[in-house]
Design an enzyme around this catalytic site. Structure first.
Site, PDB file in Angstrom:
ATOM      1  CG  LEU A 146      -1.912   1.164   1.288  1.00 40.74           C
ATOM      2  CD1 LEU A 146      -2.789   1.231   0.051  1.00 40.74           C
ATOM      3  CD2 LEU A 146      -2.790   1.061   2.537  1.00 40.74           C
ATOM      4  CE  LYS A 165       3.136  10.214  19.004  1.00 42.63           C
ATOM      5  NZ  LYS A 165       3.938   9.079  18.578  1.00 42.63           N
ATOM      6  N   GLY A 216      20.619  19.100  17.500  1.00 43.61           N
ATOM      7  CA  GLY A 216      21.446  17.905  17.375  1.00 43.61           C
ATOM      8  C   GLY A 216      21.747  17.501  15.951  1.00 43.61           C
ATOM      9  CB  SER A 217      19.875  15.760  13.395  1.00 46.87           C
ATOM     10  OG  SER A 217      18.616  16.382  13.443  1.00 46.87           O
ATOM     11  NE  ARG A 249       7.871   8.594   8.078  1.00 44.26           N
ATOM     12  CZ  ARG A 249       8.343   9.835   8.261  1.00 44.26           C
ATOM     13  NH1 ARG A 249       8.297  10.725   7.307  1.00 44.26           N
ATOM     14  NH2 ARG A 249       8.862  10.172   9.412  1.00 44.26           N
ATOM     15  CD1 TRP A 296       8.292   6.414  20.182  1.00 44.71           C
ATOM     16  CD2 TRP A 296      10.110   7.474  19.444  1.00 44.71           C
ATOM     17  NE1 TRP A 296       8.000   7.753  20.144  1.00 44.71           N
ATOM     18  CE2 TRP A 296       9.092   8.444  19.691  1.00 44.71           C
ATOM     19  CE3 TRP A 296      11.345   7.920  18.965  1.00 44.71           C
ATOM     20  CZ2 TRP A 296       9.278   9.816  19.474  1.00 44.71           C
ATOM     21  CZ3 TRP A 296      11.529   9.283  18.752  1.00 44.71           C
ATOM     22  CH2 TRP A 296      10.508  10.212  18.993  1.00 44.71           C
ATOM     23  CG  ASP A 345      17.553  14.521  22.081  1.00 42.10           C
ATOM     24  OD1 ASP A 345      17.623  15.670  22.531  1.00 42.10           O
ATOM     25  OD2 ASP A 345      18.189  14.132  21.075  1.00 42.10           O
ATOM     26  CG  HIS A 396       7.824  19.985  10.930  1.00 37.03           C
ATOM     27  ND1 HIS A 396       7.530  20.160  12.256  1.00 37.03           N
ATOM     28  CD2 HIS A 396       8.196  18.705  10.785  1.00 37.03           C
ATOM     29  CE1 HIS A 396       7.708  19.011  12.879  1.00 37.03           C
ATOM     30  NE2 HIS A 396       8.118  18.121  12.011  1.00 37.03           N
TER      31      HIS A 396
HETATM   32  N1  GLN Z   1      18.691  15.207  18.742  1.00 40.13           N
HETATM   33  C1  GLN Z   1      17.641  14.802  17.865  1.00 40.13           C
HETATM   34  C2  GLN Z   1      17.777  15.523  16.529  1.00 40.13           C
HETATM   35  O1  GLN Z   1      18.192  16.627  16.507  1.00 40.13           O
HETATM   36  C3  GLN Z   1      16.279  15.092  18.461  1.00 40.13           C
HETATM   37  C4  GLN Z   1      15.157  14.608  17.579  1.00 40.13           C
HETATM   38  C5  GLN Z   1      13.770  14.700  18.197  1.00 40.13           C
HETATM   39  O2  GLN Z   1      13.521  15.452  19.089  1.00 40.13           O
HETATM   40  N2  GLN Z   1      12.837  13.939  17.716  1.00 40.13           N
HETATM   41  O3  GLN Z   1      17.448  14.996  15.493  1.00 40.13           O
END
Ligand code: GLN
Ligand code: ZN
Length: 761
Positions: free
Chosen positions: A18, A120, A439-440, A522, A568, A606, A701
């Protein structure tokens, strides 16, 4: 005679057919008709599986091209007027517009139509599209899809049980755009449409309709409870038999209500609320059908069939039973068939959706059939269960010993925050409004390719590490050039913030094909925590140490917290979740200690999933928050006063758990504010959050780059409720989904905004 059924089945397909069909359709590669035929084929296959497993009927109405709540929005004829749909637009095209929105034309403001909000589904990781209501909302029978699917199943020769989200739950899960408008007032208008749907289903020869009212497992306001009674009194006149389905939570104060509603049957979650079964059997009148959700629809463990039989036998002695998984199987992967790479013993402990249906069949035979026939199967089950219980893979005496020997103050920093703040202030000498990121940094195609090649074995560890070091060097230089105060290494080596740690921890297993729908196309593949968790060795130290070696500015170590890892994953069910959380916490604590020893002076842990772990019943919040915050503190507290602990949270309502967020005692929290907006800041202000805080100043986003002035305004607002000397400046969340140009542009504006405030201070 025991009857078998399921509340729902994974719709995404054994191989995510799907997902792939949807994405091809959205790219314009296949037509709506071709997509429809993929849907039809999947339904036919899933129904055949249900019949093969001995289910009395197939469930129709659980399938959706994006989300079952979105299907109901069309079925009930309440597509929001703001979408401005014309009658020319095909229902499926409108459906995808509801789900995905329409982008603004050449960036012109207001020309776009943002998608429905997504949130959610109860305490799962499945996201539904939120119906939008207003005082003007009207309902009508707006879609033929459900009836067509019923006919489709009947044409294949299957007896059908139709599945609907109930009217109370539908309204509850929606939101009114108009402040002060009570969506419960819409029930009067909604019920006649439910009446029509049930009548149509009756005409199609459907005998049973499962009507889902999981909100009966929530703390319901009195008017909703009263309305529930009125609603089902009205629907009682319909020509079909209603099976009222509840799940995810004990009924508690709604138990008598649920038992007394004028419906033909009641399904209850025997996994989440095993202790209520006896009371339900007492309260539910004998002429009503009881359906017991005896197999865990939320987790992937093989059912202890002998234990299940002990629960079912006394009930079956009183009345004919229906048995089913506790909830829809939407929340578990499709089948174990592909999992040939899993260790055979671990595999033997698991049951995905298909295997859960088979378990139902065994229970039925054991209850009704000739016991000798199933003796062998029950014995095999007993051995698998006993094998798991006794497995040395599951139980690590060193982990148990460590937990037992954990000092009472392991969850407390050496000194109170005020002292730490003083020492850290001296150590770091940061300017007012220090700037940082979460962080990322952007995960470019090259980074993904390198990780994939390492996995496939076409890139060796040395070459991979060299490429990652080059990427780290690049992001450190970029951050220095931007003049950020506190840097990060960028997380290029991480595919996913939980998987990365799970793969390096003992007690975790990973599936090849264990996909679960998260939303739309997703899917996620959660790790399985099957045993005691421990850390064989450092997980992040090499990368962090390397990053720190490149600069004089502090580089934050970057870890995922114990609750997010727990939340998760599929978690073992043979010990309390709090115990597993504590084991993970100890592993993270060791990593924190190693980072500190390697000279990393700031460490971020986190916890974006802290809020979503909250139990559905408010009364259960306190104990959860107590062990969850303790697990975080155990992970974070093994460091010296001069080491600065950060945490990060996002995309949830935080105002009702602020005391617990404060109880984490992190020196700094960076937190998303775009969604909760100023509400959140007001909460932090009123509550007088005691430590330092970085409210996100821009949404990550969208590629949109906000102007400096916009961020300055936000920071001024923040400074009005939080003392400026405790304010940090950062984006809302990690930047891995963004591209580089907008990332540097936005961060440049952010640093300029911080400097503007400094100059004015
Ligand atoms: N440290 C993670 C990042 O920056 C945090 C991601 C998150 O809060 N979902 O991607
Ligand atoms: Zn985040």
């Amino acid at each position: 005679m025991t009857i078998l059924h399921t509340l729902g089945f994974p719709r995404i397909g054994a191989h995510r057919e799907l997902k792939f069909a949807l994405e091809r359709h959205w790219r314009g590669e296949i037509s709506a008709d071709e997509l429809e035929s993929v849907g039809r084929a999947l339904r036919a296959r899933h129904w055949a599986l249900q019949r093969k497993a001995g289910l009395a009927f197939v469930s129709v109405g659980d399938f959706a091209f994006y989300d079952h709540m979105a299907n109901h929005i069309q079925l009930l004829g309440c597509e929001p007027a703001r979408f401005g749909f014309s009658s020319q637009e095909a229902p499926l095209a409108r459906y995808f517009t509801l789900a995905r929105g329409v982008a603004a034309e050449n960036g012109a403001p207001d020309s776009g139509r943002p998608a429905l909000e997504m949130t959610k589904w109860f305490d799962t990781n499945y996201h539904y599209l939120v119906p939008e209501f207003g005082p003007e909302t009207e309902f009508h029978l707006g879609s033929e899809r459900l009836f067509a699917e019923v006919e489709e199943a009947r044409a294949l020769g299957y007896p059908v049980k139709a599945v609907l989200v109930g009217p109370l739950t539908f309204l509850w899960l929606g939101k009114s755009r108009v402040p002060g408008h009570d969506r419960l007032a819409l029930l009067e208008r909604l019920l006649p449409v439910y009446g029509q749907i049930l009548a149509r289903l009756g005409q199609l020869g459907v005998e049973w309709v499962q009507i889902d009212e999981p909100i009966l497992g929530l703390d319901l306001p009195a008017d909703w409870r009263v309305a529930c009674e009125g609603a089902y009194n009205r629907l009682a006149a319909s020509p079909v038999k209603l099976l009222l389905a509840t799940y995810f939570s004990p009924l508690e104060d709604n138990l008598q209500l649920a038992c007394q509603l004028p419906v033909a049957g009641l399904h209850v979650d025997g996994v989440r609320a095993p202790r209520e079964l006896a009371a339900i059997a007492d309260w539910l009148p004998a002429h009503k059908q009881l359906s017991v959700g005896i197999i865990d629809g939320r987790n992937i463990w093989r059912t202890d069939l002998n234990a299940a039989l002990e629960v079912l036998r006394p009930l079956a002695a009183q009345r004919p039973l229906w048995i089913a998984p506790s909830c829809s199987l939407l929340h578990v992967p499709f089948s174990l068939e592909e999992e040939t790479a899993l260790a055979p013993d671990i595999r033997s402990w698991l049951a995905f959706a298909t295997e859960k249906l088979e378990e139902l069949g065994l229970l039925q035979q054991a209850l009704d059939g000739n016991p000798a026939q199933v003796a062998a199967a029950l014995e095999a089950n007993r051995q698998a269960i006993a094998g798991r219980r006794a497995s040395p893979r599951v139980h690590d005496p060193r982990v148990a010993a460590r937990l037992a020997g954990l000092p009472a103050d392991a969850d407390r920093r050496a000194s109170p925050y005020a002292r730490r703040q003083h020492l850290q202030g001296q150590r770091f000498a940061l300017p007012l409004f220090p700037t940082t990121s979460i962080g990322s940094f952007p995960q470019t195609p090259e980074i993904r390719a390198a990780r994939a090649a390492l996995r496939r074995g076409t890139l060796d560890q040395g070459a991979y590490a060299q490429q990652m070091r080059a990427e780290i060097t690049r992001v450190i230089r970029v951050q220095e050039e931007l003049d950020l105060d506190v840097l990060v290494h960028g997380e290029a080596e991480r595919n996913d913030m939980v998987e990365y740690f799970g793969e390096q921890l003992a007690g975790f297993a990973f599936t090849a094909n264990g996909w679960v729908q998260s939303y739309g196309s997703r899917c996620v593949k959660p790790p399985i925590i099957y045993g005691d968790v421990s850390r064989p060795g450092p997980m992040t130290v090499t990368w962090s140490r390397y990053a720190q070696s490149l600069t004089d500015r502090p580089v934050k170590g970057m870890l995922t917290g114990p609750i997010t890892i727990l939340q998760w994953s599929f978690v073992r069910d043979d010990q309390p979740r709090s115990d597993t959380a504590l084991q993970i916490a100890l592993a993270i604590r060791d990593e924190v200690a190693d980072l500190e020893a390697a000279g990393i002076a700031m460490i971020q842990i986190d916890e974006p999933a802290l809020r979503e772990g909250l139990p559905l019943r408010r009364q259960a919040w306190k104990p959860y928050l107590a062990w969850a915050t303790r697990a975080f503190r155990v992970a974070a507290s093994g460091v010296a006063d001069q080491t600065q602990i950060h945490t990060h949270m996002c995309y949830a309502e935080f105002n009702d758990i602020l005391p617990e967020i404060a109880a984490l005692d992190a020196d700094v929290i960076t937190i998303e504010t775009s969604r909760s907006g100023m509400e959140l800041l007001r909460g932090f202000g009123e509550f007088r959050y005691p430590n330092e805080i970085g409210p996100g100043v821009y949404d990550i986003h969208s590629p949109r780059v906000p102007a400096v002035a916009e961020m300055v305004r936000l920071l001024e607002k923040a400074a009005a409720v939080i003392p400026p000397e405790r304010l940090w400046v950062n984006p809302d969340c990690g930047l891995k989904t963004r591209a580089w140009p907008e990332t540097t542009a936005a961060l440049r504006h952010m640093v300029a905004a911080a400097k503007t405030l400094r100059a004015a201070a």
